[in-house]
Design a protein around this motif. Structure first.
Motif, short mmCIF file in Angstrom:
data_model
loop_
_atom_site.label_atom_id
_atom_site.label_comp_id
_atom_site.label_asym_id
_atom_site.label_seq_id
_atom_site.Cartn_x
_atom_site.Cartn_y
_atom_site.Cartn_z
N SER A 188 -0.04 1.01 -6.29
CA SER A 188 -0.59 1.56 -5.15
C SER A 188 0.56 1.99 -4.64
O SER A 188 0.25 2.76 -3.42
N TYR A 190 -6.14 6.24 -4.55
CA TYR A 190 -6.11 5.14 -5.84
C TYR A 190 -6.57 5.18 -6.92
O TYR A 190 -6.28 4.89 -7.71
N LEU A 221 -5.20 -3.18 -6.24
CA LEU A 221 -3.58 -2.41 -6.79
C LEU A 221 -2.46 -3.07 -7.55
O LEU A 221 -1.93 -2.06 -7.96
N LYS A 240 -4.51 -3.69 3.50
CA LYS A 240 -5.45 -3.04 2.53
C LYS A 240 -6.31 -1.95 3.33
O LYS A 240 -5.98 -1.36 2.64
N PRO A 293 1.04 -1.25 -0.26
CA PRO A 293 -0.09 0.59 0.11
C PRO A 293 1.09 0.75 -0.29
O PRO A 293 2.48 1.49 0.44
N ASP A 294 0.65 3.00 -0.22
CA ASP A 294 0.94 4.11 -0.16
C ASP A 294 1.22 4.22 1.25
O ASP A 294 0.11 4.02 2.06
#
Lengths: 385, 385
Positions: B363, B288, B316, B228, B39-40
């Motif tokens: 992502s 996203y 993602l 997530k 994830p970011d």
């Protein structure tokens, strides 16, 4: 839908933990429980934990809650390497030392393979071994002569599982001589030793004995845990092992859970390397030494004649042997009705024998509840003798 | 010492994760990586986490770091029950949804048993299935006619593993019709459906499709995760399932790791029930959606002719198909040398086919690095076309 036809063969051998099932059914806070292996809540450094969380989030930022490396975060492996003098390449972090037991069994044992144990031994290990349909073979001693196991069975052994220090459930400790004998046996028959050491740092009297890992690092998988020296809710442990074995464990762990909990690992690393662990451990040892001594004196005072028990130098448990006619499995409901809980000793024997024994935990209850509980238990025992 | 004779048969089938092995070798922060499923970091609510830790320690005290129940802490199961409208008795917390996959496989699959999957599918699931020596059989479609699998093979299936929403690696979503067909197929042949739903809440466009769990709760094991929607470092997931299946999973989990991480569970419960999760999720979805749109427009702008890709409505990942002569496994080192990483698509195919495909994550990288990375990748691809 009929699920039965879908279940794997392993499920047919799953064994429920009587300890964990007790926790599901009974509100243990309402009774005097000597049943669990719970640390005293007073040993949990709650203020430290709050500080550690803020500190590692400030220091590591997003990295502290992102995916981590399968072998564990480097800072934690370094702190463990430093504390125990073990090379970084020989350290794998596990999501609890129960996972350590599980993953060692997974990489080594096929159905029908022999796993050697002491008898009694840790219930959670028996659960894991049975779930893989291994053949559990108890050792009567650690030399070829005293083991009481035929050579052809020893030759089929994949590993021997022992808890050398303040064993669960016995509270007993293997002497250096016994450790050396076991190393020699493992060398002769080519099996590995899984050394489970959850209580090793909780020594209240006597002198430390070298770990099996230190005697035979090429043939030992040594399991450690933060559960008794930090807090069990973190579910963090470690394995020391030869690189060839750790490599299989590493690949297996990818498919088990990718990596251990990351924030928890950073907190544990900081707890260890900042010196907080040692300060907290000194206090825990003081507390538990007093509780062990109290438990021993209460047993002395209240237990009827014909009952004997072990005198552990550390750990969380001691083990009672009652007169042979007493059945602690049958007695359990009466004890629960009287307001006291224990674990029947026979659950720790691979063959379910020794129904006149029980395991008592002395770490969890506070001193006044401990006295109340031992009095209740002594009455229940006396009624059955 | 010769370890080879000691290893279990399963270890012979262990499959290393090429993704995790990349992370071991390369400092991915130095290159433009589309390889992981990270994830970011901007979506991680670091201030919330600090607050949550202090809050749950104040509220629950020692309980927050003591051993917990094997099925998970009640507060977390209640928060999940409330959010997803699932009865408490049908919820088991797992130590990551990777553990969910592992434990479902463990209770259902013996060596040689059939597990149905889509092709491509999630690499970590393939790792798990292979480690139990199951026979992985790809479905070409979800009806009896379109599946492309003989009836006698379907009859041997223990379960079918699917990621219905924004699949890893494809980014594709199963239609309601396809979900219904799969339910009918599972009913006819008596197998279970393992529905892995890690990305379900990350929808950026289009309309949600009902879960398979909602269509056939008696024959579905539904896997969810906080990775997530909160942060992957917590390693927390859950399973919805019929009670008879969850009971086996419960007993299995006792020997796997006793219980999930406790402090993390209390923090996740409070994150969910306080409304922080929804607030954070709205921001993550905005972020996203923008990244997905950017990635699609960059591919459009820079990729040479003959390259096509999926257009995911969430999740993602997207999946590239290159001209048939391009081998993305062979191309990988050149890409890494140029400063860009991906995962070769063939790793996601049970038979290792489709070597002209690759998975790209959208992502993780920030917008400027994403543009830089796609330019580099387009050059590498152009050189190979």
């Amino acid at each position: 839908m009929n699920y039965e036809r879908l279940f794997s063969k392993d499920t047919g051998n799953f064994m429920r933990s009587p300890v964990r099932d007790i926790f599901k059914k009974v509100d243990l806070s309402a009774i005097c429980s000597f049943a669990g292996g719970y640390p005293d809540a007073a040993t949990f450094p709650l203020d430290d934990i709050k500080e550690l969380c803020a500190l590692v989030l400030d220091r590591y930022g997003a990295k502290a809650v992102q995916y981590g490396a399968t072998q564990g975060v480097t800072e934690l492996r370094e702190a463990i390497a430093e504390r125990y003098g073990v090379p970084l390449a020989n350290i794998q972090i596990t999501t609890s030392s129960q996972q350590g037991i599980d993953v060692c069994t997974r990489i080594l044992a096929d159905p029908g393979d022999v796993i050697l144990t002491t008898s009694p031994t840790y219930l959670g290990a028996l659960q894991s071994f049975k779930s893989y349909r291994a053949e559990i073979v108890p050792l009567a001693g650690f030399s070829e002569e005293s083991a009481g196991v035929p050579a052809e069975t020893l030759a089929r052994a994949k590993f021997c599982y022992v808890i050398p220090d303040f064993q669960n459930p016995g509270g007993t400790t293997m002497s250096l001589e016994e450790r050396r004998l076991l190393c020699a046996l493992s060398e002769k028959y080519g099996f590995v030793i899984v050394e489970d050491a959850p209580y090793r740092e909780l020594r209240y009297s006597g002198e430390p004995v070298p770990t099996i890992w230190s005697l035979a690092p090429d043939r030992t998988l040594h399991l450690g845990t933060f559960s008794k020296i930090f807090a069990p809710g973190f579910r963090l442990g470690w394995i020391f092992g030869p690189e060839e074995l750790l490599d299989k464990i590493y690949v297996c762990k990818q498919s088990l859970d990718l990596c251990p909990p990351v924030l928890d690992q950073y907190m544990a690393a900081e707890f260890m390397s900042s010196g907080r662990l040692d300060a907290n451990l000194r206090k825990s040892i003081e507390l538990y030494r007093g509780k062990r001594d109290l438990m021993l004196s209460l047993l002395e005072r209240y237990m009827p004649e014909g009952v004997s028990w072990t005198h552990p130098e550390g750990g969380l448990f001691l083990f009672l042997t009652l007169p042979p006619q007493v059945d602690t499995v049958a007695l359990y409901d009466r004890a629960l009705g009287a307001g006291v809980a224990y674990v029947a000793g026979s659950f720790f024997y691979p063959d379910g024998s020794h129904r006149n024994t029980m395991r008592l935990n002395f770490s969890f209850l506070d001193r006044s509840r401990m006295e109340e509980g031992i009095k209740l238990l002594a009455d229940v025992v006396a009624s059955a003798v």
